[in-house]
Design an enzyme around this catalytic site. Sequence first.
Site, PDB file in Angstrom:
ATOM      1  N   PHE A  35     -21.049  16.259  -7.207  1.00 43.85           N
ATOM      2  CA  PHE A  35     -20.073  15.189  -6.948  1.00 43.85           C
ATOM      3  C   PHE A  35     -19.158  15.061  -8.165  1.00 43.85           C
ATOM      4  O   PHE A  35     -18.973  13.984  -8.724  1.00 43.85           O
ATOM      5  CB  PHE A  35     -20.773  13.851  -6.667  1.00 43.85           C
ATOM      6  N   CYS A 147     -24.533   4.090  -8.056  1.00 46.55           N
ATOM      7  CA  CYS A 147     -23.488   3.097  -8.300  1.00 46.55           C
ATOM      8  C   CYS A 147     -23.521   2.009  -7.229  1.00 46.55           C
ATOM      9  O   CYS A 147     -22.542   1.281  -7.048  1.00 46.55           O
ATOM     10  CB  CYS A 147     -22.115   3.760  -8.357  1.00 46.55           C
TER      11      CYS A 147
END
Length: 203
Positions: A35, A147
Amino acid sequence: MDIATGHKTGFYLDQRDSRLTAGKFAKDKTILNCFSYTSTFSLHCAANDAKEVINVDVSQAALDMGERNLALNGLSDANVSFVKEDVFKLLRRYREEKRRFDMIILDPPKFVESKAQLTGACRGYKDINMLAMQLMNPGGLLLTFSCSGLMEASLFQKVVADAALDAKRNVYFVERLQQAADHPISSNYPEGYYLKGLVCQVE
């Protein structure tokens, strides 16, 4: 950085300290950055003499930005590559190919938007961490992040520990990471502690 169409402001300032940590461990390591988005973790690794860095993202625009960032920082692309692919699929293919890495960075997008999605998000985090652990050289480092504000730090650590059991690897939590100091957490909004990270030594 793409302010107009990029994620948030086009750049994740909250990972500043974690990028420095990645660079600290990078020397002579073969690194897989999953990512990767703008590839800023990889820039710190390349600048600190990583042996090889592979950036993986499903967005070609993000990978192109990563290549530009590499050039803007005066770093050689001789040992840095960019792969456009779904991370989950690529990790499974690398497992079949018996690929191994000294460091893997997992900084996925938010997996959970509501409490109703938390169980499914835990499965996603567990799966991706298990796959990464299966690709680690003994003694390698996994830098893994969530996150998601609804994913509490203790739960995230438990998910990673469960992933280690499924991967049949012994894992030591050697460092904890979080959002940079310019992202303070209000006492009235505990979900503001949204960015959790672990540096895991995988045996």
